[in-house]
Design a protein around this motif. Sequence first.
Motif, PDB file in Angstrom:
ATOM      1  N   UNK A   1     -15.555   8.034 -10.525  1.00 41.85           N
ATOM      2  CA  UNK A   1     -14.900   7.279 -11.597  1.00 41.85           C
ATOM      3  C   UNK A   1     -13.868   6.356 -10.959  1.00 41.85           C
ATOM      4  N   UNK A   2     -13.875   5.092 -11.334  1.00 43.91           N
ATOM      5  CA  UNK A   2     -12.990   4.096 -10.730  1.00 43.91           C
ATOM      6  C   UNK A   2     -11.897   3.656 -11.690  1.00 43.91           C
ATOM      7  N   UNK A   3     -10.763   3.266 -11.106  1.00 46.88           N
ATOM      8  CA  UNK A   3      -9.647   2.698 -11.873  1.00 46.88           C
ATOM      9  C   UNK A   3      -9.214   1.415 -11.179  1.00 46.88           C
ATOM     10  N   UNK A   4      -9.145   0.318 -11.921  1.00 46.36           N
ATOM     11  CA  UNK A   4      -8.690  -0.952 -11.371  1.00 46.36           C
ATOM     12  C   UNK A   4      -7.259  -1.225 -11.801  1.00 46.36           C
ATOM     13  N   UNK A   5      -6.438  -1.706 -10.870  1.00 42.49           N
ATOM     14  CA  UNK A   5      -5.026  -1.959 -11.156  1.00 42.49           C
ATOM     15  C   UNK A   5      -4.879  -3.007 -12.253  1.00 42.49           C
TER      16      UNK A   5
ATOM     17  N   UNK B   1       0.805  -1.212   0.000  1.00 39.25           N
ATOM     18  CA  UNK B   1       0.000   0.000   0.000  1.00 39.25           C
ATOM     19  C   UNK B   1       0.846   1.273   0.000  1.00 39.25           C
ATOM     20  N   UNK B   2       1.955   1.259   0.719  1.00 34.21           N
ATOM     21  CA  UNK B   2       2.842   2.421   0.689  1.00 34.21           C
ATOM     22  C   UNK B   2       3.542   2.533  -0.664  1.00 34.21           C
ATOM     23  N   UNK B   3       3.902   1.379  -1.244  1.00 34.04           N
ATOM     24  CA  UNK B   3       4.509   1.375  -2.576  1.00 34.04           C
ATOM     25  C   UNK B   3       3.517   1.857  -3.622  1.00 34.04           C
ATOM     26  N   UNK B   4       2.250   1.482  -3.475  1.00 34.81           N
ATOM     27  CA  UNK B   4       1.207   1.913  -4.408  1.00 34.81           C
ATOM     28  C   UNK B   4       1.091   3.438  -4.420  1.00 34.81           C
ATOM     29  N   UNK B   5       1.141   4.046  -3.245  1.00 36.06           N
ATOM     30  CA  UNK B   5       1.107   5.510  -3.175  1.00 36.06           C
ATOM     31  C   UNK B   5       2.251   6.119  -3.988  1.00 36.06           C
TER      32      UNK B   5
ATOM     33  N   UNK C   1       8.013  -2.685  -3.816  1.00 34.78           N
ATOM     34  CA  UNK C   1       7.926  -3.329  -2.496  1.00 34.78           C
ATOM     35  C   UNK C   1       9.238  -4.030  -2.173  1.00 34.78           C
ATOM     36  N   UNK C   2       9.724  -4.853  -3.115  1.00 37.31           N
ATOM     37  CA  UNK C   2      10.928  -5.649  -2.886  1.00 37.31           C
ATOM     38  C   UNK C   2      12.179  -4.779  -2.763  1.00 37.31           C
ATOM     39  N   UNK C   3      12.261  -3.762  -3.596  1.00 36.38           N
ATOM     40  CA  UNK C   3      13.466  -2.929  -3.611  1.00 36.38           C
ATOM     41  C   UNK C   3      13.512  -1.913  -2.483  1.00 36.38           C
ATOM     42  N   UNK C   4      12.335  -1.572  -1.923  1.00 42.59           N
ATOM     43  CA  UNK C   4      12.310  -0.481  -0.952  1.00 42.59           C
ATOM     44  C   UNK C   4      11.502  -0.783   0.299  1.00 42.59           C
ATOM     45  N   UNK C   5      10.191  -0.976   0.151  1.00 43.52           N
ATOM     46  CA  UNK C   5       9.311  -0.870   1.310  1.00 43.52           C
ATOM     47  C   UNK C   5       9.379  -2.029   2.293  1.00 43.52           C
TER      48      UNK C   5
ATOM     49  N   UNK D   1       0.498  -3.992 -10.956  1.00 47.54           N
ATOM     50  CA  UNK D   1       0.874  -4.902  -9.874  1.00 47.54           C
ATOM     51  C   UNK D   1       2.357  -5.254  -9.930  1.00 47.54           C
ATOM     52  N   UNK D   2       2.861  -5.530 -11.123  1.00 49.81           N
ATOM     53  CA  UNK D   2       4.270  -5.917 -11.274  1.00 49.81           C
ATOM     54  C   UNK D   2       5.193  -4.786 -10.828  1.00 49.81           C
ATOM     55  N   UNK D   3       4.878  -3.572 -11.231  1.00 51.07           N
ATOM     56  CA  UNK D   3       5.750  -2.436 -10.896  1.00 51.07           C
ATOM     57  C   UNK D   3       5.646  -2.058  -9.421  1.00 51.07           C
TER      58      UNK D   3
END
Length: 328
Positions: A213-217, A14-18, A229-233, A222-224
């Motif tokens: 208006x909605x946006x779905x991932x 979730x932090x990476x998503x932001x 997540x792996x490299x940072x969070x 997801x990959x990015x």
Amino acid sequence: MINIINTSNNPYFNLALEEYFLKYKEIDDDLLILWQNEPVIVIGKNQNAYEELNLEYIKNNNIKVVRRLSGGGAVYHDLGNLNFTIIEKDSVSHRNDFKFFTEPVVKCLKYLGVESAEFSGRNDILIEGKKFSGNAQYFYKNKLLHHGTLLFSSDLMVLSNALNVKKEKFESKGIKSVRSRVTNISDYVNISLLQFKELLIRKIFEEKNEEVKNYELTKDDYEKINELVKKKYETFEWNFGQSPHFNYKKELKCDAGFVCLNMNVEEGVIKKVKISGDFFEKEPVEGLEKQFVGIKYDLKIIENIIDGINVQEFILKLQNEDLKYLFY
């Protein structure tokens, strides 16, 4: 505005998503993200993680730790806490205007009959003088990220225990959290968290006179995000290594006598260790001290080292568990 649909409860994701939608995903509109985390302490960009956390408690209760991009104090999230993020694509007038972004939350609560809801101080929202929301901002190029917590039905006892660290153990230049009296929204409304979430989305879009208006991932999103997540969070280096340099001190009176542990920690790595007191040595205590120099200040690593040592070979009558206590 576009509402980003996110069903993850993983705080690292979730932090990476932001950060992904702030820095790497170009969408020509403002964004809204509502999200929930499994139990985690989220610390501010400039904080000393060790000074903010009750390390023993969070380890024993499987509470994660993650550092966010924005400043401010440490907060506890669980599934009873709803977080909201607004990313403005071209924002100048709303920088550091916390009241502007929290106004829809206040209006939402007043709509539900909670007349005492109000923005207060620098970055909080209160009900009857008790805090249920803290807010922070982060700026990137011409964009603004505003995010806040909304305690809806959180376990306030866990919140208190997880952040209850004895300040006298530390001497550092980190930004310290200011504790406030807190409350849950659910004590004042008769709807579920999901219903509150849906209402809040509606109210935020109404403030802009827009339809939702909605946006779905996508798979690419997801990959990015997971790469971030792996490299940072989820790395020690980001969550603990970013902590300001600090000195740590803890004392214990036990069967061995008076034992005092002093440490110097830089970028999450133990640089100096000094064990002092009125105890009796069997072998020079320096041999025990050097076991910890150069390692990460990570309780799991420290416990593994202590489990591999017979501490009484160095300090008469000092138990291995006593030494572990000194590192907590």
